[in-house]
Motif scaffolding. Structure first.
Motif, PDB file in Angstrom:
ATOM      1  N   THR A  31       0.813  -1.210   0.000  1.00 42.10           N
ATOM      2  CA  THR A  31       0.000   0.000   0.000  1.00 42.10           C
ATOM      3  C   THR A  31       0.850   1.265   0.000  1.00 42.10           C
ATOM      4  OG1 THR A  31      -0.115   0.144   2.412  1.00 42.10           O
ATOM      5  CG2 THR A  31      -1.761  -1.226   1.297  1.00 42.10           C
ATOM      6  N   TYR A  32       2.154   1.128   0.221  1.00 47.62           N
ATOM      7  CA  TYR A  32       3.035   2.289   0.297  1.00 47.62           C
ATOM      8  C   TYR A  32       3.667   2.594  -1.049  1.00 47.62           C
ATOM      9  CZ  TYR A  32       3.035   2.502   5.411  1.00 47.62           C
ATOM     10  OH  TYR A  32       2.676   2.651   6.711  1.00 47.62           O
ATOM     11  N   ALA A  33       3.858   3.894  -1.279  1.00 45.65           N
ATOM     12  CA  ALA A  33       4.756   4.301  -2.344  1.00 45.65           C
ATOM     13  C   ALA A  33       6.181   4.160  -1.807  1.00 45.65           C
ATOM     14  CB  ALA A  33       4.487   5.740  -2.758  1.00 45.65           C
ATOM     15  N   MET A  34       7.103   3.860  -2.705  1.00 46.83           N
ATOM     16  CA  MET A  34       8.498   3.661  -2.322  1.00 46.83           C
ATOM     17  C   MET A  34       9.371   4.628  -3.105  1.00 46.83           C
ATOM     18  SD  MET A  34       8.300   1.199  -0.148  1.00 46.83           S
ATOM     19  CE  MET A  34      10.028   0.743  -0.011  1.00 46.83           C
ATOM     20  N   GLY A  35      10.496   4.981  -2.514  1.00 51.20           N
ATOM     21  CA  GLY A  35      11.356   5.920  -3.207  1.00 51.20           C
ATOM     22  C   GLY A  35      12.818   5.727  -2.870  1.00 51.20           C
ATOM     23  N   TRP A  53       2.314   1.931  -5.494  1.00 48.00           N
ATOM     24  CA  TRP A  53       2.094   0.485  -5.321  1.00 48.00           C
ATOM     25  C   TRP A  53       1.706  -0.176  -6.636  1.00 48.00           C
ATOM     26  CZ3 TRP A  53      -2.486  -1.925  -6.481  1.00 48.00           C
ATOM     27  CH2 TRP A  53      -3.592  -1.090  -6.671  1.00 48.00           C
ATOM     28  N   SER A  54       1.111   0.598  -7.556  1.00 52.88           N
ATOM     29  CA  SER A  54       0.671   0.030  -8.836  1.00 52.88           C
ATOM     30  C   SER A  54       1.712   0.151  -9.929  1.00 52.88           C
ATOM     31  CB  SER A  54      -0.612   0.719  -9.299  1.00 52.88           C
ATOM     32  OG  SER A  54      -0.378   2.098  -9.500  1.00 52.88           O
ATOM     33  N   GLY A  55       2.839   0.832  -9.640  1.00 57.69           N
ATOM     34  CA  GLY A  55       3.910   0.893 -10.617  1.00 57.69           C
ATOM     35  C   GLY A  55       4.108   2.226 -11.308  1.00 57.69           C
ATOM     36  N   SER A  56       3.233   3.188 -11.085  1.00 51.81           N
ATOM     37  CA  SER A  56       3.474   4.515 -11.653  1.00 51.81           C
ATOM     38  C   SER A  56       4.719   5.100 -11.008  1.00 51.81           C
ATOM     39  CB  SER A  56       2.274   5.426 -11.403  1.00 51.81           C
ATOM     40  OG  SER A  56       1.137   4.918 -12.047  1.00 51.81           O
ATOM     41  N   ASN A  57       5.539   5.770 -11.798  1.00 53.20           N
ATOM     42  CA  ASN A  57       6.807   6.214 -11.230  1.00 53.20           C
ATOM     43  C   ASN A  57       7.240   7.567 -11.765  1.00 53.20           C
ATOM     44  OD1 ASN A  57       8.754   5.660 -13.666  1.00 53.20           O
ATOM     45  ND2 ASN A  57       7.563   3.799 -13.460  1.00 53.20           N
ATOM     46  N   THR A  68      16.348   3.527 -13.284  1.00 55.31           N
ATOM     47  CA  THR A  68      14.970   3.047 -13.363  1.00 55.31           C
ATOM     48  C   THR A  68      14.563   2.417 -12.049  1.00 55.31           C
ATOM     49  OG1 THR A  68      15.221   2.581 -15.730  1.00 55.31           O
ATOM     50  CG2 THR A  68      13.346   1.575 -14.595  1.00 55.31           C
ATOM     51  N   ILE A  69      13.453   2.890 -11.509  1.00 57.98           N
ATOM     52  CA  ILE A  69      12.913   2.301 -10.286  1.00 57.98           C
ATOM     53  C   ILE A  69      11.860   1.261 -10.639  1.00 57.98           C
ATOM     54  CG2 ILE A  69      11.095   4.055 -10.000  1.00 57.98           C
ATOM     55  CD1 ILE A  69      11.612   3.872  -6.965  1.00 57.98           C
ATOM     56  N   SER A  70      11.817   0.198  -9.860  1.00 63.51           N
ATOM     57  CA  SER A  70      10.798  -0.828 -10.057  1.00 63.51           C
ATOM     58  C   SER A  70      10.510  -1.470  -8.704  1.00 63.51           C
ATOM     59  CB  SER A  70      11.257  -1.883 -11.067  1.00 63.51           C
ATOM     60  OG  SER A  70      12.413  -2.551 -10.600  1.00 63.51           O
ATOM     61  N   ARG A  71       9.457  -2.256  -8.649  1.00 60.05           N
ATOM     62  CA  ARG A  71       9.123  -2.926  -7.395  1.00 60.05           C
ATOM     63  C   ARG A  71       8.483  -4.267  -7.676  1.00 60.05           C
ATOM     64  NH1 ARG A  71       5.226   0.818  -4.069  1.00 60.05           N
ATOM     65  NH2 ARG A  71       5.012  -1.015  -2.709  1.00 60.05           N
ATOM     66  N   PRO A 101       1.624  11.861  -2.563  1.00 61.52           N
ATOM     67  CA  PRO A 101       2.935  12.212  -3.097  1.00 61.52           C
ATOM     68  C   PRO A 101       3.986  12.546  -2.041  1.00 61.52           C
ATOM     69  CG  PRO A 101       1.551  14.135  -3.113  1.00 61.52           C
ATOM     70  CD  PRO A 101       0.713  13.032  -2.540  1.00 61.52           C
ATOM     71  N   LYS A 102       3.685  12.281  -0.772  1.00 62.96           N
ATOM     72  CA  LYS A 102       4.636  12.607   0.294  1.00 62.96           C
ATOM     73  C   LYS A 102       5.971  11.911   0.076  1.00 62.96           C
ATOM     74  CE  LYS A 102       4.533  13.309   5.302  1.00 62.96           C
ATOM     75  NZ  LYS A 102       5.628  12.466   5.813  1.00 62.96           N
ATOM     76  N   ILE A 103       5.963  10.769  -0.597  1.00 61.60           N
ATOM     77  CA  ILE A 103       7.179  10.020  -0.848  1.00 61.60           C
ATOM     78  C   ILE A 103       8.200  10.853  -1.626  1.00 61.60           C
ATOM     79  CG2 ILE A 103       6.260   9.022  -2.995  1.00 61.60           C
ATOM     80  CD1 ILE A 103       8.647   7.325  -0.440  1.00 61.60           C
ATOM     81  N   VAL A 104       7.759  11.795  -2.401  1.00 61.56           N
ATOM     82  CA  VAL A 104       8.659  12.576  -3.238  1.00 61.56           C
ATOM     83  C   VAL A 104       9.390  13.644  -2.444  1.00 61.56           C
ATOM     84  CG1 VAL A 104       8.776  14.078  -5.258  1.00 61.56           C
ATOM     85  CG2 VAL A 104       7.255  12.134  -5.280  1.00 61.56           C
ATOM     86  N   SER A 105       8.810  14.107  -1.375  1.00 59.66           N
ATOM     87  CA  SER A 105       9.389  15.254  -0.678  1.00 59.66           C
ATOM     88  C   SER A 105       9.862  14.961   0.736  1.00 59.66           C
ATOM     89  CB  SER A 105       8.370  16.393  -0.626  1.00 59.66           C
ATOM     90  OG  SER A 105       7.188  15.963   0.033  1.00 59.66           O
ATOM     91  N   ASP A 106       9.060  14.254   1.512  1.00 57.66           N
ATOM     92  CA  ASP A 106       9.376  14.106   2.933  1.00 57.66           C
ATOM     93  C   ASP A 106       8.835  12.792   3.478  1.00 57.66           C
ATOM     94  OD1 ASP A 106       8.505  15.800   6.030  1.00 57.66           O
ATOM     95  OD2 ASP A 106      10.329  14.730   5.463  1.00 57.66           O
TER      96      ASP A 106
END
Length: 120
Positions: A31-35, A53-57, A68-71, A101-106
């Motif tokens: 359920t988490y975005a990863m960065g 979580w669905s792969g948008s990056n 390239t990021i992947s999961r 979008p918090k994963i992108v900044s903080d």
């Protein structure tokens, strides 16, 4: 709670490749975005890439076209494939987790970091 452990860092020559991995614990990984972020000595922390979580990056401007990021949600793992490495990519690389979008900044959750050193 999410715990993150990075691996795959090391020393590589300019033009080479590395793949970083980040293993996450916790049943809510999917359920988490990863960065990925990086920080070089004497410099501010820099956003590298993030993935939902669905792969948008999205990727930072300095690494677009090279990283390239992947999961793999089944393996609770996020990857960072780094190609065409440059000496300026030398830094400690950190995995992070949070909502979009918090994963992108903080982001809230952080790994301990893995060192990438690119020699010229």
């Amino acid at each position: 709670q999410v715990q993150l452990v990075e691996s795959g860092g090391g020393l590589v020559q300019a033009g080479g490749s590395l793949r970083l991995s980040c293993a996450a614990s916790g049943r809510t990984f999917g359920t988490y975005a990863m960065g990925w972020f990086r920080q070089a000595p004497g410099k501010e922390r820099e956003f590298v890439a993030a993935i939902t979580w669905s792969g948008s990056n999205t990727h930072g401007d300095s690494v677009k076209g090279r990283f390239t990021i992947s999961r793999d949600n089944a393996k609770n793992t996020v990857y960072l494939q780094m190609n065409s490495l440059k000496p300026e990519d030398t830094a400690a690389y950190y995995c992070a987790a949070d909502s979009w979008p918090k994963i992108v900044s903080d982001p809230f959750y952080w790994g301990q970091g893995t060192q990438v050193t690119v020699s010229s």
